[in-house]
Design a protein around this motif. Structure first.
Motif, PDB file in Angstrom:
ATOM      1  N   LEU A  86     -12.297  17.816  59.352  1.00  0.00           N
ATOM      2  CA  LEU A  86     -11.104  17.679  60.184  1.00  0.00           C
ATOM      3  C   LEU A  86     -10.454  19.038  60.404  1.00  0.00           C
ATOM      4  CD1 LEU A  86      -9.487  14.457  58.659  1.00  0.00           C
ATOM      5  CD2 LEU A  86     -10.626  14.654  60.878  1.00  0.00           C
ATOM      6  N   TYR A  87     -10.334  19.809  59.327  1.00  0.00           N
ATOM      7  CA  TYR A  87      -9.681  21.109  59.432  1.00  0.00           C
ATOM      8  C   TYR A  87     -10.440  22.044  60.369  1.00  0.00           C
ATOM      9  CZ  TYR A  87      -7.912  25.703  58.233  1.00  0.00           C
ATOM     10  OH  TYR A  87      -7.388  26.964  58.315  1.00  0.00           O
ATOM     11  N   ALA A  88     -11.762  21.904  60.420  1.00  0.00           N
ATOM     12  CA  ALA A  88     -12.574  22.756  61.294  1.00  0.00           C
ATOM     13  C   ALA A  88     -12.216  22.577  62.764  1.00  0.00           C
ATOM     14  CB  ALA A  88     -14.054  22.460  61.072  1.00  0.00           C
ATOM     15  N   GLN A  89     -11.551  21.483  63.095  1.00  0.00           N
ATOM     16  CA  GLN A  89     -11.150  21.215  64.477  1.00  0.00           C
ATOM     17  C   GLN A  89      -9.780  21.806  64.819  1.00  0.00           C
ATOM     18  OE1 GLN A  89     -11.860  16.962  65.584  1.00  0.00           O
ATOM     19  NE2 GLN A  89     -12.626  16.791  63.483  1.00  0.00           N
ATOM     20  N   TYR A  90      -9.081  22.299  63.803  1.00  0.00           N
ATOM     21  CA  TYR A  90      -7.737  22.839  63.988  1.00  0.00           C
ATOM     22  C   TYR A  90      -7.821  24.326  64.359  1.00  0.00           C
ATOM     23  CZ  TYR A  90      -2.949  24.184  62.750  1.00  0.00           C
ATOM     24  OH  TYR A  90      -1.664  24.677  62.772  1.00  0.00           O
ATOM     25  N   PRO A  91      -7.015  24.840  65.290  1.00  0.00           N
ATOM     26  CA  PRO A  91      -5.922  24.180  65.999  1.00  0.00           C
ATOM     27  C   PRO A  91      -6.297  23.608  67.372  1.00  0.00           C
ATOM     28  CG  PRO A  91      -5.777  26.525  66.345  1.00  0.00           C
ATOM     29  CD  PRO A  91      -6.992  26.309  65.480  1.00  0.00           C
ATOM     30  N   ALA A  92      -7.591  23.588  67.688  1.00  0.00           N
ATOM     31  CA  ALA A  92      -7.992  23.022  68.983  1.00  0.00           C
ATOM     32  C   ALA A  92      -7.530  21.574  69.097  1.00  0.00           C
ATOM     33  CB  ALA A  92      -9.505  23.121  69.152  1.00  0.00           C
ATOM     34  N   VAL A  93      -7.563  20.862  67.965  1.00  0.00           N
ATOM     35  CA  VAL A  93      -7.016  19.506  67.905  1.00  0.00           C
ATOM     36  C   VAL A  93      -5.700  19.584  67.150  1.00  0.00           C
ATOM     37  CG1 VAL A  93      -7.382  17.154  67.060  1.00  0.00           C
ATOM     38  CG2 VAL A  93      -9.320  18.484  67.941  1.00  0.00           C
ATOM     39  N   ALA A  94      -4.689  18.958  67.682  1.00  0.00           N
ATOM     40  CA  ALA A  94      -3.357  19.024  67.082  1.00  0.00           C
ATOM     41  C   ALA A  94      -3.356  18.442  65.677  1.00  0.00           C
ATOM     42  CB  ALA A  94      -2.357  18.263  67.953  1.00  0.00           C
ATOM     43  N   GLU A  95      -2.520  19.025  64.809  1.00  0.00           N
ATOM     44  CA  GLU A  95      -2.460  18.557  63.435  1.00  0.00           C
ATOM     45  C   GLU A  95      -2.099  17.078  63.362  1.00  0.00           C
ATOM     46  OE1 GLU A  95      -0.036  19.188  59.254  1.00  0.00           O
ATOM     47  OE2 GLU A  95       0.110  20.746  60.790  1.00  0.00           O
ATOM     48  N   ALA A  96      -1.198  16.617  64.197  1.00  0.00           N
ATOM     49  CA  ALA A  96      -0.793  15.209  64.159  1.00  0.00           C
ATOM     50  C   ALA A  96      -1.987  14.282  64.385  1.00  0.00           C
ATOM     51  CB  ALA A  96       0.284  14.946  65.213  1.00  0.00           C
ATOM     52  N   ASP A  97      -2.872  14.666  65.288  1.00  0.00           N
ATOM     53  CA  ASP A  97      -4.064  13.853  65.541  1.00  0.00           C
ATOM     54  C   ASP A  97      -5.005  13.888  64.335  1.00  0.00           C
ATOM     55  OD1 ASP A  97      -3.174  13.200  68.087  1.00  0.00           O
ATOM     56  OD2 ASP A  97      -4.200  14.898  69.026  1.00  0.00           O
ATOM     57  N   LEU A  98      -5.128  15.045  63.723  1.00  0.00           N
ATOM     58  CA  LEU A  98      -5.992  15.169  62.554  1.00  0.00           C
ATOM     59  C   LEU A  98      -5.422  14.382  61.376  1.00  0.00           C
ATOM     60  CD1 LEU A  98      -6.849  18.976  62.768  1.00  0.00           C
ATOM     61  CD2 LEU A  98      -8.281  17.040  63.478  1.00  0.00           C
ATOM     62  N   ILE A  99      -4.117  14.385  61.234  1.00  0.00           N
ATOM     63  CA  ILE A  99      -3.474  13.603  60.180  1.00  0.00           C
ATOM     64  C   ILE A  99      -3.782  12.122  60.359  1.00  0.00           C
ATOM     65  CG2 ILE A  99      -1.237  12.763  59.330  1.00  0.00           C
ATOM     66  CD1 ILE A  99      -1.863  15.480  58.231  1.00  0.00           C
ATOM     67  N   GLY A 100      -3.710  11.656  61.600  1.00  0.00           N
ATOM     68  CA  GLY A 100      -4.030  10.254  61.875  1.00  0.00           C
ATOM     69  C   GLY A 100      -5.456   9.915  61.479  1.00  0.00           C
ATOM     70  N   GLN A 101      -6.375  10.838  61.755  1.00  0.00           N
ATOM     71  CA  GLN A 101      -7.770  10.610  61.370  1.00  0.00           C
ATOM     72  C   GLN A 101      -7.930  10.626  59.853  1.00  0.00           C
ATOM     73  OE1 GLN A 101     -10.805  12.823  63.682  1.00  0.00           O
ATOM     74  NE2 GLN A 101      -9.124  13.472  65.020  1.00  0.00           N
ATOM     75  N   ALA A 102      -7.226  11.517  59.181  1.00  0.00           N
ATOM     76  CA  ALA A 102      -7.302  11.584  57.715  1.00  0.00           C
ATOM     77  C   ALA A 102      -6.797  10.280  57.105  1.00  0.00           C
ATOM     78  CB  ALA A 102      -6.483  12.766  57.201  1.00  0.00           C
ATOM     79  N   GLU A 103      -5.730   9.748  57.654  1.00  0.00           N
ATOM     80  CA  GLU A 103      -5.194   8.487  57.138  1.00  0.00           C
ATOM     81  C   GLU A 103      -6.184   7.345  57.347  1.00  0.00           C
ATOM     82  OE1 GLU A 103      -0.404   9.323  57.652  1.00  0.00           O
ATOM     83  OE2 GLU A 103      -1.487   8.212  59.217  1.00  0.00           O
ATOM     84  N   ALA A 104      -6.841   7.327  58.499  1.00  0.00           N
ATOM     85  CA  ALA A 104      -7.838   6.285  58.769  1.00  0.00           C
ATOM     86  C   ALA A 104      -8.999   6.388  57.784  1.00  0.00           C
ATOM     87  CB  ALA A 104      -8.342   6.398  60.202  1.00  0.00           C
ATOM     88  N   ILE A 105      -9.396   7.616  57.451  1.00  0.00           N
ATOM     89  CA  ILE A 105     -10.486   7.824  56.492  1.00  0.00           C
ATOM     90  C   ILE A 105     -10.061   7.341  55.101  1.00  0.00           C
ATOM     91  CG2 ILE A 105     -11.813   9.610  55.284  1.00  0.00           C
ATOM     92  CD1 ILE A 105     -11.736  11.175  57.992  1.00  0.00           C
ATOM     93  N   GLY A 106      -8.824   7.610  54.726  1.00  0.00           N
ATOM     94  CA  GLY A 106      -8.320   7.130  53.439  1.00  0.00           C
ATOM     95  C   GLY A 106      -8.334   5.616  53.346  1.00  0.00           C
ATOM     96  N   THR A 107      -8.021   4.949  54.456  1.00  0.00           N
ATOM     97  CA  THR A 107      -8.052   3.487  54.490  1.00  0.00           C
ATOM     98  C   THR A 107      -9.475   2.970  54.332  1.00  0.00           C
ATOM     99  OG1 THR A 107      -6.077   3.400  55.904  1.00  0.00           O
ATOM    100  CG2 THR A 107      -7.506   1.458  55.882  1.00  0.00           C
ATOM    101  N   VAL A 108     -10.421   3.623  55.003  1.00  0.00           N
ATOM    102  CA  VAL A 108     -11.836   3.226  54.886  1.00  0.00           C
ATOM    103  C   VAL A 108     -12.298   3.385  53.444  1.00  0.00           C
ATOM    104  CG1 VAL A 108     -14.194   3.839  55.532  1.00  0.00           C
ATOM    105  CG2 VAL A 108     -12.417   3.713  57.288  1.00  0.00           C
ATOM    106  N   LEU A 109     -11.932   4.493  52.802  1.00  0.00           N
ATOM    107  CA  LEU A 109     -12.337   4.715  51.417  1.00  0.00           C
ATOM    108  C   LEU A 109     -11.743   3.645  50.513  1.00  0.00           C
ATOM    109  CD1 LEU A 109     -13.756   6.334  49.263  1.00  0.00           C
ATOM    110  CD2 LEU A 109     -11.801   7.914  49.217  1.00  0.00           C
TER     111      LEU A 109
END
Length: 318
Positions: free
Chosen positions: A149-172
């Motif tokens: 996720l971090y490798a996509q920053y800052p091309a992808v906004a942090e808020a969007d990456l945070i949302g993806q991180a939260e989704a991954i935490g839910t899957v785990l």
């Protein structure tokens, strides 16, 4: 073993013994698994690709007395420490041919694994064996997701990456629940705070605020993991690895470390799996430096996880 944590672990084990022996109430019986099953990424990998039951690790590998041959029993990774606490061994590291009580423990972790791969690892086990209340499943995953996720920053906004991180935490968390609902007892580790890793600190040196991005991604994945797992205390025990490493970073001497910011393995190595006690930086120590390379824990860091995990496995009311 790190002295301060060794005393804490001894105290916790003593407390369990006293509780089990006291009268006037329901007896508390200590949980003792008959096998251990490990799932996750390279932090939990015992690589026995050589087929000699003398596995290589993604940490600081110990050497035998000849200074050349690996000794996988020394410098154990966290899953080995927990297994040893219950008198168990993994077949991947059993070059002394210690008799193994059936069913044997298994390590399903794979290098580079992300949270999405945990389901496949669990499927692999269930295709071969059921899960029972005497199985202890150990899970640590998510660091590779945070780095991707971090490798996509800052091309992808942090808020969007945070949302993806939260989704991954839910899957785990969902996969952890799956293990528990299938019958196993589970100890799951939170993702380390990668903002405090040598990689995170190097990113901060390049641009102020980068370390904090990694910290927030790690934290939000962990937050969703923690609220998703079954929280009745009877099936799942949580290891707060992120908090433990934060404490080690802030108070190294109190936790037995002399260096919590640098990498102890020679940076010329192409993989941390090639790191041994003979390939360390000048004055480096496998046990008192926290990190092996930019994102992987040293033998000392692994020991810290093992102590926390064993304490959780022993004291959780499974």
């Amino acid at each position: 073993m790190i002295p301060t944590l060794k005393r804490l672990l001894a105290a916790s084990l003593s407390g369990v013994a006293l509780l089990a022996g006291c009268g006037g109430g329901e007896q508390v019986v200590r949980f003792v698994p008959t096998r251990i099953l490990a799932f996750g990424d390279e932090t939990s990998v015992l690589d026995n690709s050589a087929g000699d039951a003398n596995a290589r690790k993604y940490s600081v590998n110990a050497l035998a007395a000849d200074g050349v041959t690996l000794d996988c029993v020394a410098n154990p990774i966290w899953i080995q420490q927990i297994a040893a606490g219950f008198g168990l061994v993994f077949p991947e590291c059993n070059h002394a041919a210690v008799p193994v009580v059936a069913p044997a423990s298994r390590d399903y972790a794979t290098p580079g694994a992300r949270v999405a791969d945990i389901a496949t690892q669990i499927d692999r086990h269930l295709a071969a064996s059921d899960l029972s209340g005497s199985d202890l499943a150990l899970v640590l995953a998510g660091a590779n997701d945070v780095l991707a996720l971090y490798a996509q920053y800052p091309a992808v906004a942090e808020a969007d990456l945070i949302g993806q991180a939260e989704a991954i935490g839910t899957v785990l968390g969902t996969q952890i629940n799956r293990l528990a609902e299938a019958g196993a007892k589970v100890v799951v580790s939170t993702v380390p705070d990668l903002g405090l890793s040598p990689f995170g600190l190097a990113q901060e040196a390049l641009a102020v605020g980068r370390s904090a991005v990694l910290t927030r991604l790690s934290a939000r994945l962990n937050a969703k993991l923690r609220v998703t797992v079954i929280n009745d205390g009877r099936k799942i025990g949580l290891m707060f690895t992120d908090e433990a490493l934060q404490t080690a970073y802030k108070f190294p001497s109190a936790t037995g470390f002399v260096n919590t910011t640098g990498r102890v393995c020679n940076p010329a190595l192409t993989s941390v799996a090639l790191c041994t006690t003979a390939t360390l930086v000048t004055n480096g120590s496998a046990t008192t430096w926290l990190w092996a390379d930019d994102t992987h824990l040293s033998a000392g860091g692994q020991a810290l996880l093992g102590q926390i995990g064993l304490s959780r496995a022993v004291n959780n009311p499974f």
